[in-house]
Design a protein around this motif. Structure first.
Motif, PDB file in Angstrom:
ATOM      1  N   LEU A 113       7.601   8.909 -19.160  1.00  0.00           N
ATOM      2  CA  LEU A 113       7.219   8.817 -17.747  1.00  0.00           C
ATOM      3  C   LEU A 113       7.758   7.506 -17.189  1.00  0.00           C
ATOM      4  N   LYS A 114       8.302   7.560 -15.976  1.00  0.00           N
ATOM      5  CA  LYS A 114       8.743   6.338 -15.284  1.00  0.00           C
ATOM      6  C   LYS A 114       8.361   6.437 -13.824  1.00  0.00           C
ATOM      7  N   PHE A 115       7.715   5.389 -13.305  1.00  0.00           N
ATOM      8  CA  PHE A 115       7.266   5.403 -11.910  1.00  0.00           C
ATOM      9  C   PHE A 115       7.093   3.974 -11.419  1.00  0.00           C
ATOM     10  N   GLN A 116       6.969   3.841 -10.103  1.00  0.00           N
ATOM     11  CA  GLN A 116       6.755   2.542  -9.474  1.00  0.00           C
ATOM     12  C   GLN A 116       5.259   2.300  -9.276  1.00  0.00           C
ATOM     13  N   ASP A 117       4.809   1.115  -9.676  1.00  0.00           N
ATOM     14  CA  ASP A 117       3.402   0.761  -9.534  1.00  0.00           C
ATOM     15  C   ASP A 117       3.300  -0.621  -8.904  1.00  0.00           C
ATOM     16  N   LYS A 118       3.009  -0.626  -7.607  1.00  0.00           N
ATOM     17  CA  LYS A 118       2.854  -1.884  -6.879  1.00  0.00           C
ATOM     18  C   LYS A 118       4.078  -2.798  -7.055  1.00  0.00           C
ATOM     19  N   LYS A 155      -2.682  23.082 -21.727  1.00  0.00           N
ATOM     20  CA  LYS A 155      -3.570  22.858 -22.867  1.00  0.00           C
ATOM     21  C   LYS A 155      -2.785  22.701 -24.160  1.00  0.00           C
ATOM     22  N   GLU A 156      -1.776  23.539 -24.357  1.00  0.00           N
ATOM     23  CA  GLU A 156      -1.030  23.534 -25.616  1.00  0.00           C
ATOM     24  C   GLU A 156      -0.024  22.389 -25.726  1.00  0.00           C
ATOM     25  N   THR A 157       0.322  21.767 -24.599  1.00  0.00           N
ATOM     26  CA  THR A 157       1.317  20.688 -24.575  1.00  0.00           C
ATOM     27  C   THR A 157       0.671  19.361 -24.940  1.00  0.00           C
ATOM     28  N   SER A 158       1.354  18.599 -25.776  1.00  0.00           N
ATOM     29  CA  SER A 158       0.869  17.267 -26.147  1.00  0.00           C
ATOM     30  C   SER A 158       1.611  16.203 -25.348  1.00  0.00           C
ATOM     31  N   GLY A 159       1.137  14.961 -25.451  1.00  0.00           N
ATOM     32  CA  GLY A 159       1.907  13.857 -24.907  1.00  0.00           C
ATOM     33  C   GLY A 159       1.266  13.060 -23.799  1.00  0.00           C
ATOM     34  N   LEU A 160       2.120  12.355 -23.061  1.00  0.00           N
ATOM     35  CA  LEU A 160       1.679  11.366 -22.078  1.00  0.00           C
ATOM     36  C   LEU A 160       1.021  12.000 -20.861  1.00  0.00           C
ATOM     37  N   LEU A 161      -0.131  11.460 -20.498  1.00  0.00           N
ATOM     38  CA  LEU A 161      -0.846  11.901 -19.305  1.00  0.00           C
ATOM     39  C   LEU A 161      -1.381  10.687 -18.569  1.00  0.00           C
ATOM     40  N   LEU A 162      -1.094  10.604 -17.269  1.00  0.00           N
ATOM     41  CA  LEU A 162      -1.627   9.521 -16.439  1.00  0.00           C
ATOM     42  C   LEU A 162      -2.977   9.927 -15.866  1.00  0.00           C
ATOM     43  N   VAL A 163      -3.946   9.045 -16.032  1.00  0.00           N
ATOM     44  CA  VAL A 163      -5.295   9.286 -15.532  1.00  0.00           C
ATOM     45  C   VAL A 163      -5.672   8.146 -14.596  1.00  0.00           C
ATOM     46  N   ALA A 164      -6.106   8.483 -13.397  1.00  0.00           N
ATOM     47  CA  ALA A 164      -6.527   7.480 -12.425  1.00  0.00           C
ATOM     48  C   ALA A 164      -7.990   7.129 -12.641  1.00  0.00           C
ATOM     49  N   THR A 165      -8.324   5.854 -12.453  1.00  0.00           N
ATOM     50  CA  THR A 165      -9.706   5.409 -12.584  1.00  0.00           C
ATOM     51  C   THR A 165     -10.321   5.029 -11.242  1.00  0.00           C
ATOM     52  N   THR A 166      -9.499   5.108 -10.175  1.00  0.00           N
ATOM     53  CA  THR A 166     -10.011   4.884  -8.829  1.00  0.00           C
ATOM     54  C   THR A 166      -9.421   5.935  -7.895  1.00  0.00           C
ATOM     55  N   GLN A 167     -10.121   6.214  -6.821  1.00  0.00           N
ATOM     56  CA  GLN A 167      -9.630   7.203  -5.866  1.00  0.00           C
ATOM     57  C   GLN A 167      -8.350   6.741  -5.194  1.00  0.00           C
ATOM     58  N   ILE A 217       7.289   1.042 -14.129  1.00  0.00           N
ATOM     59  CA  ILE A 217       6.545   1.308 -15.353  1.00  0.00           C
ATOM     60  C   ILE A 217       7.287   2.387 -16.137  1.00  0.00           C
ATOM     61  N   THR A 218       7.638   2.091 -17.388  1.00  0.00           N
ATOM     62  CA  THR A 218       8.291   3.055 -18.265  1.00  0.00           C
ATOM     63  C   THR A 218       7.426   3.242 -19.499  1.00  0.00           C
ATOM     64  N   LEU A 219       7.040   4.483 -19.754  1.00  0.00           N
ATOM     65  CA  LEU A 219       6.169   4.822 -20.878  1.00  0.00           C
ATOM     66  C   LEU A 219       6.879   5.854 -21.750  1.00  0.00           C
ATOM     67  N   GLU A 220       6.839   5.659 -23.071  1.00  0.00           N
ATOM     68  CA  GLU A 220       7.592   6.555 -23.942  1.00  0.00           C
ATOM     69  C   GLU A 220       6.924   6.670 -25.307  1.00  0.00           C
ATOM     70  N   LEU A 221       6.917   7.892 -25.836  1.00  0.00           N
ATOM     71  CA  LEU A 221       6.471   8.152 -27.201  1.00  0.00           C
ATOM     72  C   LEU A 221       7.711   8.328 -28.077  1.00  0.00           C
ATOM     73  N   PRO A 222       7.833   7.576 -29.166  1.00  0.00           N
ATOM     74  CA  PRO A 222       9.067   7.631 -29.957  1.00  0.00           C
ATOM     75  C   PRO A 222       9.179   8.838 -30.880  1.00  0.00           C
ATOM     76  N   ASP A 223       8.053   9.433 -31.262  1.00  0.00           N
ATOM     77  CA  ASP A 223       8.078  10.457 -32.304  1.00  0.00           C
ATOM     78  C   ASP A 223       7.461  11.771 -31.842  1.00  0.00           C
ATOM     79  N   LEU A 224       7.927  12.861 -32.434  1.00  0.00           N
ATOM     80  CA  LEU A 224       7.299  14.160 -32.233  1.00  0.00           C
ATOM     81  C   LEU A 224       5.922  14.170 -32.882  1.00  0.00           C
ATOM     82  N   PRO A 225       5.008  15.039 -32.418  1.00  0.00           N
ATOM     83  CA  PRO A 225       3.753  15.229 -33.139  1.00  0.00           C
ATOM     84  C   PRO A 225       4.028  15.621 -34.593  1.00  0.00           C
TER      85      PRO A 225
END
Length: 225
Positions: free
Chosen positions: A196-201, A57-69, A205-213
């Motif tokens: 976050l970095k992962f393989q998608d099909k 809860k207290e941690t900020s940042g990148l979260l992956l959310v699935a929209t299909t099962q 995929i590389t996702l990054e936030l450049p700045d601190l909150p």
């Protein structure tokens, strides 16, 4: 909490969001991130949003959310197999003699407490790597990579190393928390999932936030002067 949830990127069957610190992912119906995002999509939406991994809860940042099962199953398998690179920025108390290192104290799978961060019961392998990014008078900014996935792993390892995460309500000292709140007007926690970095099909995929909150950045910069 009325913070706007920012969408960072989306793909086939998934969305990457920037979660604000202090907001639950899905354990506070009507107020948590999933509830707010589902509401913003509208009643006509057929997407059922489900987080593919955990963020405190207290941690900020990148979260992956699935929209299909199907995507949830695929992403969950990647996380379970340690095939997702996860990196965090942690603002912690104190200074480090070395610019790189690791913490490998075994931890229980469940959360520990302020007086016993290791946790009670059977302890298992836990490995956290860190690199010093920057320093101020009282704090150090770390780039952290997780190699195992124990609950509160970064926060527990940091506490055990004598460098608790700034503003950590569970593992930080009451005295430090009181000082941060009353003297620095800081009531957040200095931990951000920023990479976050992962393989998608077949694609990387590389996702990054450049700045601190903003709150953590303000506290850190003020402490440099």
């Amino acid at each position: 909490m009325k913070e706007k949830i920012r969408i960072i990127e989306h793909g086939q069957g998934w969305i990457c969001l920037e979660k604000p610190g202090g907001m639950s992912v899905h354990n506070d119906p009507g107020k948590d991130m999933i509830s707010i995002l589902q509401k913003s999509l509208g009643r006509g939406s057929v997407e059922k949003l489900q987080p593919a991994h955990r963020l405190d809860k207290e941690t900020s940042g990148l979260l992956l959310v699935a929209t299909t099962q199907e995507t949830l199953t695929d992403l969950s398998a990647l996380f379970a197999a340690r095939k997702v690179t996860k990196r965090y920025k942690a603002l912690v108390h104190g200074h480090f003699d070395q610019d790189r290192g690791s913490w490998d104290t075994p931890l229980t799978k469940s959360a520990g407490g302020r007086t016993d961060p290791r946790g009670r019961g059977k302890r298992v392998k836990a490995l956290t790597g860190y690199t010093v990014l920057d320093r101020s008078i009282h704090y150090t900014l770390l780039d952290i990579e997780l190699f195992t996935g124990r609950k509160h792993q970064i926060r527990r390892h940091a506490k055990l190393a004598g460098h608790p995460v700034v503003g950590d309500p569970r593992y930080g000292s009451p005295r430090a928390l009181e000082f941060l709140k009353n003297q620095k007007q800081f009531e957040s926690m200095g931990l951000q999932s920023y990479f976050l970095k992962f393989q998608d099909k077949g694609r990387t995929i590389t996702l990054e936030l450049p700045d601190l909150p903003l709150e953590a950045a303000r506290l850190f910069e003020e402490d440099k002067s």
